[in-house]
Design an enzyme around this catalytic site. Sequence first.
Site, mmCIF file in Angstrom:
data_model
loop_
_atom_site.group_PDB
_atom_site.id
_atom_site.type_symbol
_atom_site.label_atom_id
_atom_site.label_comp_id
_atom_site.label_asym_id
_atom_site.label_seq_id
_atom_site.Cartn_x
_atom_site.Cartn_y
_atom_site.Cartn_z
ATOM 1 C CG HIS A 56 -0.399 0.114 2.540
ATOM 2 N ND1 HIS A 56 0.452 -0.843 3.074
ATOM 3 C CD2 HIS A 56 -0.517 1.075 3.499
ATOM 4 C CE1 HIS A 56 0.811 -0.480 4.290
ATOM 5 N NE2 HIS A 56 0.244 0.689 4.576
ATOM 6 C CG HIS A 58 0.115 4.433 4.706
ATOM 7 N ND1 HIS A 58 -0.593 3.705 5.627
ATOM 8 C CD2 HIS A 58 -0.721 5.417 4.272
ATOM 9 C CE1 HIS A 58 -1.811 4.228 5.759
ATOM 10 N NE2 HIS A 58 -1.914 5.261 4.937
ATOM 11 C CG ASP A 60 4.893 3.238 7.435
ATOM 12 O OD1 ASP A 60 4.022 3.553 6.607
ATOM 13 O OD2 ASP A 60 4.651 2.529 8.426
ATOM 14 C CG HIS A 61 4.207 0.020 4.329
ATOM 15 N ND1 HIS A 61 4.170 -1.306 4.700
ATOM 16 C CD2 HIS A 61 3.754 0.725 5.407
ATOM 17 C CE1 HIS A 61 3.726 -1.413 5.937
ATOM 18 N NE2 HIS A 61 3.452 -0.196 6.390
ATOM 19 C CG HIS A 114 -4.008 0.404 6.883
ATOM 20 N ND1 HIS A 114 -3.872 1.006 8.109
ATOM 21 C CD2 HIS A 114 -2.841 0.653 6.215
ATOM 22 C CE1 HIS A 114 -2.676 1.580 8.182
ATOM 23 N NE2 HIS A 114 -2.037 1.390 7.040
ATOM 24 C CG ASP A 133 0.552 -1.247 7.861
ATOM 25 O OD1 ASP A 133 1.401 -2.100 8.202
ATOM 26 O OD2 ASP A 133 0.833 -0.039 7.715
ATOM 27 C CG HIS A 171 3.828 -1.359 11.706
ATOM 28 N ND1 HIS A 171 4.704 -0.297 11.774
ATOM 29 C CD2 HIS A 171 3.053 -1.152 10.611
ATOM 30 C CE1 HIS A 171 4.447 0.546 10.772
ATOM 31 N NE2 HIS A 171 3.453 0.050 10.048
HETATM 32 ZN ZN LIG Z 1 0.028 1.746 6.472
#
Ligand SMILES: [Zn+2]
Length: 255
Positions: A56, A58, A60-61, A114, A133, A171
Amino acid sequence: MAAEIRLFPCLTDNFGYLIHDPGSKATASIDAPEAGPIIKALEREGWTLTDILVTHHHGDHVGGIAELKQKYNCRVVAPHDKTAKIPLVDVRVKQGDIVKVGNLLARVLETPGHTLDHISYVFDDDKALFAADTLFSIGCGRVFEGSYPMMWDSLLKLRALPDDFRLYCGHEYTAANVKFALTIEPNNPDLKARAEEVAQLRAAGKPTIPTLLGDEKKANVFLRADEPAVAASVHLKGASAAEVFGELRERKNKS
Ligand SMILES: [Zn+2]
């Protein structure tokens, strides 16, 4: 030949994952939180990155994609939903598509909630689920872009996978998830056993991942929103599972 999987910490609490095919030498990174730890893990193993499988959009990915792409000229596989900004995408995939990493096959499951673009990758031959996530150990992702019924449907898709599949999530949130889950199901013996295991792993500085999907089904309250006892514990006896799930998620947000 069986896949080799490595996990390592990235950023504050993200997991980096490499999955390697010893036959073809192909190696995929599941998401790219940051390039540094991924490059280090590759060099430690003597592997070359051939693919990045993005779950996805985001930051942090996807934050490490540009640097990894420049260094390895790897293929970037990303969700079909083009409204989400993901850099340098080569291939878009949707529900039911099969992604090849050398001779390894990953099946794509659309798991929105999410984010709307969120997908998960299932390596059936290796019994490995990369759920990023959407599903965490004893938890699930926050519902930022979708609705509670949408997220519940996504969790049901993952819950339908066999018990002996391993969950690799995005995470290291397990300790906080356990603490919350115990407020809902304080007497669930499987949750209590997991709580003890997580405390020991964290005290030893070890990751709590992977976990078996069968164990998650018994101990993860977010996969148990259709259990009458869980509905009763949040005073929603007789409500739909999606409503119970929404109430659980709201309570977790405030915890
Ligand atoms: Zn995420």
